[in-house]
Write a protein that holds these residues in place. Structure first.
Motif, PDB file in Angstrom:
ATOM      1  N   PRO A 110     -20.944  40.892  30.762  1.00 44.61           N
ATOM      2  CA  PRO A 110     -21.580  40.411  29.534  1.00 44.61           C
ATOM      3  C   PRO A 110     -20.727  40.728  28.313  1.00 44.61           C
ATOM      4  O   PRO A 110     -19.891  41.632  28.339  1.00 44.61           O
ATOM      5  N   TYR A 111     -20.933  39.975  27.276  1.00 45.27           N
ATOM      6  CA  TYR A 111     -20.231  40.254  26.030  1.00 45.27           C
ATOM      7  C   TYR A 111     -21.237  40.236  24.889  1.00 45.27           C
ATOM      8  O   TYR A 111     -22.269  39.577  24.955  1.00 45.27           O
ATOM      9  N   MET A 112     -20.912  40.973  23.860  1.00 43.60           N
ATOM     10  CA  MET A 112     -21.794  41.081  22.710  1.00 43.60           C
ATOM     11  C   MET A 112     -21.515  39.920  21.767  1.00 43.60           C
ATOM     12  O   MET A 112     -20.390  39.727  21.324  1.00 43.60           O
ATOM     13  N   ARG A 113     -22.547  39.160  21.477  1.00 46.86           N
ATOM     14  CA  ARG A 113     -22.420  38.031  20.545  1.00 46.86           C
ATOM     15  C   ARG A 113     -22.357  38.568  19.126  1.00 46.86           C
ATOM     16  O   ARG A 113     -23.139  39.426  18.757  1.00 46.86           O
ATOM     17  N   THR A 114     -21.456  38.027  18.378  1.00 49.30           N
ATOM     18  CA  THR A 114     -21.371  38.405  16.975  1.00 49.30           C
ATOM     19  C   THR A 114     -21.611  37.227  16.049  1.00 49.30           C
ATOM     20  O   THR A 114     -21.734  37.403  14.847  1.00 49.30           O
ATOM     21  N   ASP A 115     -21.713  36.019  16.644  1.00 47.51           N
ATOM     22  CA  ASP A 115     -21.994  34.840  15.822  1.00 47.51           C
ATOM     23  C   ASP A 115     -23.500  34.734  15.587  1.00 47.51           C
ATOM     24  O   ASP A 115     -24.295  35.307  16.296  1.00 47.51           O
ATOM     25  N   SER A 116     -23.881  34.010  14.576  1.00 46.93           N
ATOM     26  CA  SER A 116     -25.304  33.884  14.247  1.00 46.93           C
ATOM     27  C   SER A 116     -26.022  32.935  15.193  1.00 46.93           C
ATOM     28  O   SER A 116     -27.238  33.012  15.332  1.00 46.93           O
TER      29      SER A 116
ATOM     30  N   THR B 296     -32.897  32.721  18.773  1.00 45.17           N
ATOM     31  CA  THR B 296     -33.208  34.156  18.797  1.00 45.17           C
ATOM     32  C   THR B 296     -32.753  34.798  20.100  1.00 45.17           C
ATOM     33  O   THR B 296     -32.881  36.002  20.257  1.00 45.17           O
ATOM     34  N   ARG B 297     -32.226  34.042  21.038  1.00 41.96           N
ATOM     35  CA  ARG B 297     -31.734  34.579  22.300  1.00 41.96           C
ATOM     36  C   ARG B 297     -30.242  34.873  22.181  1.00 41.96           C
ATOM     37  O   ARG B 297     -29.562  34.338  21.333  1.00 41.96           O
ATOM     38  N   GLY B 298     -29.771  35.742  23.062  1.00 37.89           N
ATOM     39  CA  GLY B 298     -28.342  35.990  23.122  1.00 37.89           C
ATOM     40  C   GLY B 298     -27.848  37.124  22.256  1.00 37.89           C
ATOM     41  O   GLY B 298     -26.655  37.329  22.114  1.00 37.89           O
ATOM     42  N   ARG B 299     -28.769  37.886  21.683  1.00 36.05           N
ATOM     43  CA  ARG B 299     -28.348  39.000  20.824  1.00 36.05           C
ATOM     44  C   ARG B 299     -28.760  40.359  21.379  1.00 36.05           C
ATOM     45  O   ARG B 299     -28.715  41.361  20.681  1.00 36.05           O
TER      46      ARG B 299
END
Length: 137
Positions: free
Chosen positions: A93-99, A104-107
């Motif tokens: 997995p990777y941490m999302r940094t985009d808005s 609301t998912r993916g953060r």
């Protein structure tokens, strides 16, 4: 005057449970976290730990390959508690940094990053464990 200090168990066996890969498993994972932290007299970590395990389970539900996941709660040292979710996917997995717009998912990993002292992924030949560690001073 003699003061008796009750020891806080660390290390193995820890707590773990195999759960179905479904959103409802997050509630069972939170209960496992509460049980472990109560046994270790670390109830002050419960709220943040429940959020961490919920996010880790949610990621596994969304991205794992097989029908089950394994939730693990351990104390690798006296000063650390580790919360992990094991699954059979090798995708890291990777941490999302985009808005990502209004999605609301993916953060979830942003929350894990904010609430833990460190987090990471242990890769295995057959899958991975995504984990977060919290200090328990």
């Amino acid at each position: 005057m003699t003061v008796t200090v009750e020891s806080r168990p660390t290390g193995h066996p820890g707590y773990s449970q195999t759960l179905p890969r479904e959103p409802e498993s997050a509630a069972i994972a939170r209960k496992l976290v509460r049980t472990a932290l109560a046994a270790w007299y670390l109830e002050d970590l419960v709220e943040d730990a429940e959020t961490v395990i919920t996010e880790l389970v949610s990621n596994a539900v969304d991205h794992a390959r097989l029908e089950s996941i394994r939730v693990v709660v351990t104390r690798p040292t006296e000063k650390l508690v580790r919360f992990g979710v094991v699954d059979r996917s090798r995708n890291v997995p990777y941490m999302r940094t985009d808005s990502n717009g209004d999605n609301t998912r993916g953060r979830g990993l942003l929350l894990v990053d904010a609430l833990t002292d460190r987090w990471g992924t242990d890769r295995y030949r057959w899958g991975k464990q995504v984990w977060g560690e919290m200090k328990c001073d």
